[in-house]
Design an enzyme around this catalytic site. Structure first.
Site, PDB file in Angstrom:
ATOM      1  N   HIS A 157      56.900  31.131   0.030  1.00  0.00           N
ATOM      2  CA  HIS A 157      56.586  30.833   1.437  1.00  0.00           C
ATOM      3  C   HIS A 157      56.577  29.336   1.730  1.00  0.00           C
ATOM      4  O   HIS A 157      56.609  28.937   2.884  1.00  0.00           O
ATOM      5  CB  HIS A 157      55.221  31.435   1.807  1.00  0.00           C
ATOM      6  CG  HIS A 157      55.243  32.931   1.916  1.00  0.00           C
ATOM      7  ND1 HIS A 157      55.354  33.584   3.112  1.00  0.00           N
ATOM      8  CD2 HIS A 157      55.219  33.902   0.965  1.00  0.00           C
ATOM      9  CE1 HIS A 157      55.362  34.902   2.906  1.00  0.00           C
ATOM     10  NE2 HIS A 157      55.277  35.108   1.611  1.00  0.00           N
ATOM     11  N   ASP A 365      56.548  21.775   5.677  1.00  0.00           N
ATOM     12  CA  ASP A 365      56.099  23.142   5.919  1.00  0.00           C
ATOM     13  C   ASP A 365      57.222  24.094   5.540  1.00  0.00           C
ATOM     14  O   ASP A 365      58.373  23.859   5.919  1.00  0.00           O
ATOM     15  CB  ASP A 365      55.754  23.316   7.411  1.00  0.00           C
ATOM     16  CG  ASP A 365      54.541  24.205   7.632  1.00  0.00           C
ATOM     17  OD1 ASP A 365      54.316  25.090   6.793  1.00  0.00           O
ATOM     18  OD2 ASP A 365      53.839  24.007   8.634  1.00  0.00           O
TER      19      ASP A 365
HETATM   20  P1  ADQ Z   1      50.519  28.556   6.667  1.00  0.00           P
HETATM   21  O1  ADQ Z   1      50.557  27.253   5.947  1.00  0.00           O
HETATM   22  O2  ADQ Z   1      49.179  29.164   6.784  1.00  0.00           O
HETATM   23  O3  ADQ Z   1      51.540  29.600   6.034  1.00  0.00           O
HETATM   24  P2  ADQ Z   1      51.813  28.990   9.362  1.00  0.00           P
HETATM   25  O4  ADQ Z   1      53.181  29.463   9.107  1.00  0.00           O
HETATM   26  O5  ADQ Z   1      51.738  28.079  10.539  1.00  0.00           O
HETATM   27  O6  ADQ Z   1      51.140  28.213   8.142  1.00  0.00           O
HETATM   28  O7  ADQ Z   1      50.922  30.259   9.640  1.00  0.00           O
HETATM   29  C1  ADQ Z   1      49.594  30.136  10.023  1.00  0.00           C
HETATM   30  C2  ADQ Z   1      49.116  31.413  10.696  1.00  0.00           C
HETATM   31  O8  ADQ Z   1      47.711  31.310  10.851  1.00  0.00           O
HETATM   32  C3  ADQ Z   1      49.730  31.600  12.084  1.00  0.00           C
HETATM   33  O9  ADQ Z   1      50.050  32.955  12.271  1.00  0.00           O
HETATM   34  C4  ADQ Z   1      48.594  31.153  13.025  1.00  0.00           C
HETATM   35  O10 ADQ Z   1      48.560  31.858  14.245  1.00  0.00           O
HETATM   36  C5  ADQ Z   1      47.361  31.441  12.214  1.00  0.00           C
HETATM   37  N1  ADQ Z   1      46.321  30.464  12.578  1.00  0.00           N
HETATM   38  C6  ADQ Z   1      46.366  29.127  12.475  1.00  0.00           C
HETATM   39  N2  ADQ Z   1      45.243  28.573  12.971  1.00  0.00           N
HETATM   40  C7  ADQ Z   1      44.478  29.574  13.416  1.00  0.00           C
HETATM   41  C8  ADQ Z   1      43.195  29.670  14.052  1.00  0.00           C
HETATM   42  N3  ADQ Z   1      42.450  28.604  14.368  1.00  0.00           N
HETATM   43  N4  ADQ Z   1      42.728  30.892  14.349  1.00  0.00           N
HETATM   44  C9  ADQ Z   1      43.456  31.979  14.038  1.00  0.00           C
HETATM   45  N5  ADQ Z   1      44.656  31.966  13.472  1.00  0.00           N
HETATM   46  C10 ADQ Z   1      45.172  30.783  13.149  1.00  0.00           C
HETATM   47  C11 ADQ Z   1      52.427  29.606   4.892  1.00  0.00           C
HETATM   48  C12 ADQ Z   1      53.421  28.452   4.825  1.00  0.00           C
HETATM   49  C13 ADQ Z   1      54.223  28.375   6.100  1.00  0.00           C
HETATM   50  C14 ADQ Z   1      54.925  29.710   6.363  1.00  0.00           C
HETATM   51  C15 ADQ Z   1      53.941  30.870   6.254  1.00  0.00           C
HETATM   52  C16 ADQ Z   1      54.666  32.209   6.300  1.00  0.00           C
HETATM   53  O11 ADQ Z   1      52.735  27.220   4.579  1.00  0.00           O
HETATM   54  O12 ADQ Z   1      55.188  27.325   6.041  1.00  0.00           O
HETATM   55  O13 ADQ Z   1      55.498  29.701   7.659  1.00  0.00           O
HETATM   56  O14 ADQ Z   1      53.209  30.809   5.052  1.00  0.00           O
HETATM   57  O15 ADQ Z   1      55.683  32.271   5.353  1.00  0.00           O
END
Ligand code: ADQ
Length: 466
Positions: A157, A365
């Site tokens: 990921h 990311d």
């Molecule tokens: P993350 O590093 O966690 O994921 P991201 O892809 O942005 O990053 O996903 C975060 C998730 O958490 C999103 O669905 C978002 O809505 C949720 N989230 C963030 N802040 C929140 C809050 N305050 N309250 C509730 N929900 C919140 C890892 C990798 C990424 C990759 C994903 C999926 O680091 O690059 O995109 O996995 O593969």
């Protein structure tokens, strides 16, 4: 096809949680498991005085969840240690933060062995096994040692780092070799796949046999880029829910005469939050006339608080937001609202829709799902503007965003100015292209492409020809 077994460090959903608090990824994987009547296996998130290998089995909404407790030393060395103090910073281009403690590596190997031994009895001959993320790279090797012959797939990921960074990791060769015990390894973007290939060519004389196969360590590995998406239709649906509408109204009431700029991220140094705050500060300095017309809301729930680098960034962000508010606030206005809380998906949807600008500026990311969620939640007749870091995997697909270098406060400031000034016609034009992408490359199509590729392990052409 047999069942699907998904393995990840933590099994989401947490027991008993409702759908609104599950992430999009968890929902998509749970849906796949329902389809293939599968099993989801991983750590319970709890520790016990000694490792027993005792499985806790539950059925939640048609999905079998199997979890195991770890020892405290496992959590410290494997999870907080090798996964989050060694691999995470290194793979996010922060070798300065990467710690190389021998006990971390030992804990990582031990937990992967323990996972394999606990999982082994659950695997039936026709099952496909899909392993997720950097915590579990050696799992295939351990399962093979126990005689597992099933197709084993791995999806990363997070980014795969550049060759010169990868070789700074002690025993990097062993880690890469462990990936060759899988049948299929998937990356988020072509760029990460190329970086992996570069390592394999330079460091171990591996060869690319055809578009989808690499040969090294005497094994042939199927590889591919599988960019993850979101359930865009579901995001549009929850945007119209009563809770989303209420959140939208609350945000609109708080931004009368102003435009909302929003950032939503786990509190993590890879997300570029400090740089984002500095970019916003630069915007306030550069654009005195626009100052009172904006509100920057940053939602950042703390994560990995046992790791020192995460405690430090939290402290720095507290003082940075205080400094900006101290310098610019007025009796009726604070430029920055900084919140360390988690929100339900429907509440986030309302916030996204109320924001004129989605500010997504990670330093690195793997993909970044927030960028896609922001796009999916917009009003088609009056959409906001996405400002996106070139170092998010999502920038490969979301080219109509305003793309910035997150290390440059000037670029962030200028993109904010452009986004806030952009007329409706241009916003709609850009948003349509972005939304087409988000709508067509969904989390379900990602999952089905990966599982399809794992189910079809036909030999590469070069091998057939020889
Ligand atoms: P993350 O590093 O966690 O994921 P991201 O892809 O942005 O990053 O996903 C975060 C998730 O958490 C999103 O669905 C978002 O809505 C949720 N989230 C963030 N802040 C929140 C809050 N305050 N309250 C509730 N929900 C919140 C890892 C990798 C990424 C990759 C994903 C999926 O680091 O690059 O995109 O996995 O593969």
């Amino acid at each position: 096809m047999g069942r699907l077994i998904i393995v990840s460090n933590r099994v989401t959903p947490p027991v008993g949680s409702g759908e609104e608090s599950m992430g999009g990824l968890a929902l998509a994987l749970a849906a796949a498991l329902r389809e293939y009547s599968g099993v989801w296996f991983g750590w319970s998130g709890r520790t016990a005085p000694a490792f027993t290998g005792q499985l806790a089995m539950q059925r939640i909404q048609g999905v079998t969840i199997a979890t195991v407790d770890l020892e405290e030393a496992d959590r410290d060395e494997y999870y907080n240690g090798y996964a989050n103090k060694t691999l995470w910073p290194l793979f996010h281009y922060r070798p300065d933060l990467a710690a190389y403690d021998r006990s971390f590596g030992e804990g990582y190997e031990r937990v992967n062995r323990r996972f394999a031994e606990t999982l082994r009895p659950l695997i039936e001959p026709d099952d496909l096994v899909w392993v997720h993320d950097y915590h579990l790279i050696p799992l295939a090797r351990e399962l093979r040692r126990l005689g597992v012959k099933n197709p084993l797939g791995f999806f990363l990921h997070i980014p795969w780092p550049a060759y010169q960074l990868m070789v700074t990791l002690p025993r990097h060769r062993e880690l890469v070799q462990a990936l060759f015990d899988y049948d299929l390894v998937g990356f988020q973007t072509e760029g990460y796949l190329q970086a992996f290939e570069e390592y394999v060519k330079n460091e171990i004389d591996g060869v690319r046999l055809d578009e989808a196969h690499i040969k090294a360590f005497g094994r042939i590995l199927k590889v591919g880029a599988f960019p993850i998406g979101i359930d865009a239709a579901d995001m549009a649906r929850i945007t119209a829910s009563s809770r989303a509408l209420r959140t939208y109204d609350v945000m609109a009431a708080h931004t009368v005469f102003r435009k909302l700029i929003v950032g939503v991220d786990r509190l993590d140094y890879s997300k570029g939050l400090e740089e984002r705050f500095l970019g916003f500060e630069r915007f306030l300095v550069d654009n005195p006339a626009l100052r009172r017309e904006v509100l920057f809301l940053q939602i950042a729930p703390p994560s990995r608080e046992a790791v020192q680098a995460y405690q430090e960034i939290r402290g720095r962000l507290d003082s940075l937001s205080g400094r900006i508010n101290g310098a610019f606030a007025d009796i009726d206005w604070n430029p920055v609202r900084y919140v360390n809380k988690s929100y339900r998906r429907d509440e986030l949807a309302g916030v996204y829709r109320a924001a004129r600008v989605g500010l997504v500026t990670p330093l690195r990311d793997g993909m970044n799902l927030v960028a896609k969620e922001y796009v999916a939640a917009q009003d088609p007749d009056d959409p906001g503007v996405l400002v996106l870091s070139r170092f998010a995997g999502a920038a490969d697909q979301l080219k109509e965003a305003l793309i910035v270098n997150p290390n440059s406060p000037e670029e962030i400031s200028e993109a904010l100015r452009r986004a806030l000034a952009m007329d409706r016609e241009e916003r709609i034009k850009r948003w349509r292209v972005l939304f087409d992408n988000v709508r067509s490359q969904t989390v379900a199509s990602w999952r089905d492409r990966f599982v399809g590729a794992l189910a079809d392990l036909s030999p590469p052409r070069a091998v057939l020809a020889s």
